[in-house]
Design a protein around this motif. Structure first.
Motif, short mmCIF file in Angstrom:
data_model
loop_
_atom_site.label_atom_id
_atom_site.label_comp_id
_atom_site.label_asym_id
_atom_site.label_seq_id
_atom_site.Cartn_x
_atom_site.Cartn_y
_atom_site.Cartn_z
N GLN A 1 -36.49 -24.15 -26.25
CA GLN A 1 -36.71 -24.28 -24.83
C GLN A 1 -38.18 -24.32 -24.45
O GLN A 1 -38.53 -24.80 -23.38
N LEU B 1 -37.15 -28.20 -20.22
CA LEU B 1 -37.75 -27.47 -19.11
C LEU B 1 -37.49 -28.18 -17.79
O LEU B 1 -37.22 -27.54 -16.78
N GLN C 1 -36.56 -18.26 -19.82
CA GLN C 1 -37.64 -19.08 -20.35
C GLN C 1 -38.76 -18.14 -20.78
O GLN C 1 -39.42 -17.51 -19.96
#
Length: 666
Positions: free
Chosen positions: A140, A147, A182
């Motif tokens: 990620q 993203l 994230q």
């Protein structure tokens, strides 16, 4: 095995490996004979079946066909290396037996082993890489496409701790596209890690730089991956998170993580136990099992906070029967339902009764013949017992004496008394009653029963603990009431205390008083502030702290040993034993204890608070009587004098008081 044979993918995997085995052997001949192996083609065809069969068998033996290649890890590669080496040894042994190994190059088999490991390992790495990329678009943090697709739904976070726990958490985030995190970076105080990266995620700096990272990276949440952090380290981290104005969660303590199985689902809110930083208790399970396994165990006060946890700890060692004795019906029922439905332990007996009822206790011993007794039944609330001292006599002293005499009479193997640090130089009735109980324990005959006591401080979350009170006060918006700004107490968790009680039970030879290492004492005011901060508020700003003054019988500082009681190390790092000789039934102090007990019980029957305290003073000279309770203790004494005109009324008053206590508790 049969399940694997029914799986079509199993045959595909075997076929791939067989092809790789043949390719490795061919490559070995090619390299060994300078890329011109044609003269050895016949030998190659002779060796090939043996190599394929030996490798396939060894791969099967080492479970290399049971796992899924997409989840291959370091342990799989160790098994792969072992299977390859043993397969080569087996094949060479067979060839030596059949053909005496004449005309065969040893170098071929060395090269073949290397190529087999490289080819088979490479295939597994390729499969794992493929599924990783397909599942998360190669991670990620390194993929702009991911993203852009998920940035609106992701929680921007940093991980505190760039160690093995932090790495496992990040790897789970990368491999599981359903997780909404994230990771922007790591923070770690190890300067050698700063500037480096884990799975493409950089270590941004030390933990002290959290505030700047939160502002520059727009961090929304901090994940604390420091399961072995002590209380001081956790308080520092929590303070930094609060100063940065960011939410935070932590991993459970190291004792809750089994064999390194770390998952992001285990993140939870930081609690007071994290800030105390208690180390995980290490139990000698073999010693505990030797005296509990397949034995009948009696636990008094089984419905209380300590008693119920003792039940949970004891059933782990598979006793024959657990007898649960308690005076509170609802608490006893709750433990029974937990045993039956949650712990799935069915060899238990529930007895509703009072420990001071000699007939009930004797019947329990006669019917079930308990071999191990944990005596946790006691009144523990200091101000309540200070106002009702006769109940300390009935329950703590007389009840304990009844159970101990029954244990000795019916020849139980071990008796463990749960005591308290308030028994040390006591200043309250509860503490002195427990000290008298310790003296009675040491005076019991030990021909057949090993008597011992375990002394420890406050436990978090127990009945009457200050923590639930603070939490209710915070929920109401304050104020939080603390008795004195300098008051300190020793604290440990309920499971920790009970684990050490069970451990100490396997050590005693008779008459010992064991002391649990409680760590450093904690200021109650600091604990209140920590709880307020954990609730997301600021102490003395959002929630006020008020000081109410020391209550009847309380001390500023608790102690674990008294003058003349030296402590001696035991074989367990968290348990000490008092270096004093057990009294024994023939000692002078023993005769004095049993000589004064009838007067003490008579004063309790007459509700004579002052007389009870005076008798306690005679039993325990270091006991300091609380003068501030004089007026309160006089009230029942005056009442008993008014009723002295009718002896029958006196007895009825005592019975009514005892019955009321049985129903309503302290």
């Amino acid at each position: 095995m049969l399940r694997s044979l029914r799986n079509p993918k199993f045959y595909l995997i075997v076929c791939i490996d067989v092809f790789l085995f043949a390719a490795a052997l061919a490559g070995a001949y090619w390299v060994r004979f300078d890329f011109a192996p044609w003269d050895y083609f016949e030998q190659f065809m002779t060796v090939l079946p043996f190599m394929v069969i030996c490798k396939s068998v060894m791969f099967w033996v080492f479970s290399l066909y049971k796992g899924m290649w997409r989840y291959s890890d370091i342990r799989d590669f160790w098994r792969l290396a072992q299977a390859t080496v043993l397969a080569e040894i087996l094949a060479v042994s067979i060839l030596a037996f059949l053909f005496r190994f004449e005309g065969y190059s040893r170098g071929v088999f060395v090269i073949d082993a290397v190529l087999t490991f490289v080819f088979a390992g490479g295939a597994r790495v390729s499969i794992r890489t493929y599924f990783t990329k397909r599942g998360t678009l190669a991670g990620q943090n390194s993929s702009e496409l991911q993203l852009r697709r998920r940035s609106k739904d992701l929680t921007r976070c940093v991980i505190l701790g760039a160690g093995s726990t932090g790495e496992k958490i990040l790897r789970e985030m990368i491999e599981n596209p359903q997780l909404t995190y994230q990771t922007l970076g790591f923070l770690d105080d190890d300067s050698s890690k700063v500037g480096r990266s884990l799975h493409g995620v950089p270590v941004l700096g030390g933990i002290d730089g959290l505030d700047q990272v939160v502002r520059t990276k727009q961090v929304q949440e901090v994940l604390i991956a420091m399961p072995s952090a002590n209380g001081e380290q956790m308080r520092r981290v929590v303070t930094l998170c609060e100063q940065a104005g960011v939410g935070f969660k932590t991993m459970p303590g190291i004792g809750e993580l089994i064999e390194g199985n770390v998952s992001i689902s285990q993140f939870r809110e930081v609690n007071l136990q994290d800030l105390l930083g208690r180390k995980q208790v290490v139990l000698d399970c073999e010693k505990i099992s030797s005296y509990i396994h397949n034995k009948v165990v009696l636990i008094t006060g089984a419905g209380g906070s300590i008693g119920s946890e003792l039940v949970r700890q004891v059933v782990r060692f598979q006793p024959q029967t657990v007898v649960l004795l308690d005076r509170a019906e609802s608490s006893l029922y709750a433990v029974q339902m937990e045993l039956k439905h949650e712990l799935e332990f069915h060899e238990y007996v529930t007895v509703l009764g009072r420990v001071q009822d000699a007939a009930v206790v004797d019947r329990v011993f006669a019917q079930y013949r308990p071999q191990v007794v944990f005596h946790a039944a006691a009144y523990k609330h200091v101000p309540m017992i200070e106002r009702n001292p006769w109940e300390a006599v009935f329950n703590n002293v007389l009840g304990s004496k009844v159970v101990m005499e029954a244990a000795a009479g019916w020849r139980a193997e071990r008796f463990v008394l749960v005591s308290t640090d308030k028994a040390v130089r006591p200043t309250n009735v509860m503490g002195v009653s427990k000290r008298v109980t310790e003296l009675i324990m040491q005076a019991m005959p030990r021909e057949h029963t090993r008597f011992m006591a375990v002394r420890f401080g406050n436990v978090l979350g127990s009945a009457g603990s200050v923590i639930p009170l603070f939490q209710r006060q915070i929920k109401r918006g304050g104020p939080v009431t603390v008795t004195h700004p300098e008051m300190t107490r020793y604290f440990m968790t309920i499971p920790e205390a009970c684990q050490l009680i069970v451990q100490a039970g396997g050590m005693g030879q008779g008459g010992e008083i064991y002391i649990l290492k409680m760590g450093e004492p904690v200021r109650i005011a600091d604990m209140a502030r920590d709880l307020i901060r954990l609730s997301g508020r600021e102490p003395d700003v959002d929630i006020q702290i008020t000081y109410t003054g020391i209550r009847f019988g309380e001390k500023l500082y608790e102690e674990l040993i008294t003058q003349g009681e030296g402590v001696v190390e035991t074989g367990h790092k968290d348990i000490m034993v008092l270096g004093m000789h057990a009294l024994g039934p023939s000692s002078g102090q023993c005769r004095r204890v049993f000589g004064l007990l009838p007067d003490l019980i008579s004063q309790a029957n007459n509700l004579d608070g002052d007389g009870i305290k005076t008798s306690f003073k005679g039993l325990v000279p270091e006991y300091t009587i609380s003068e501030s309770e004089y007026v309160v203790s006089k009230i029942p004494q005056c009442t008993s004098r008014v009723l002295s005109m009718e002896d029958t009324c006196i007895r009825q008053a005592a019975e009514i008081n005892s019955t009321a206590s049985a129903f309503y508790g302290p």
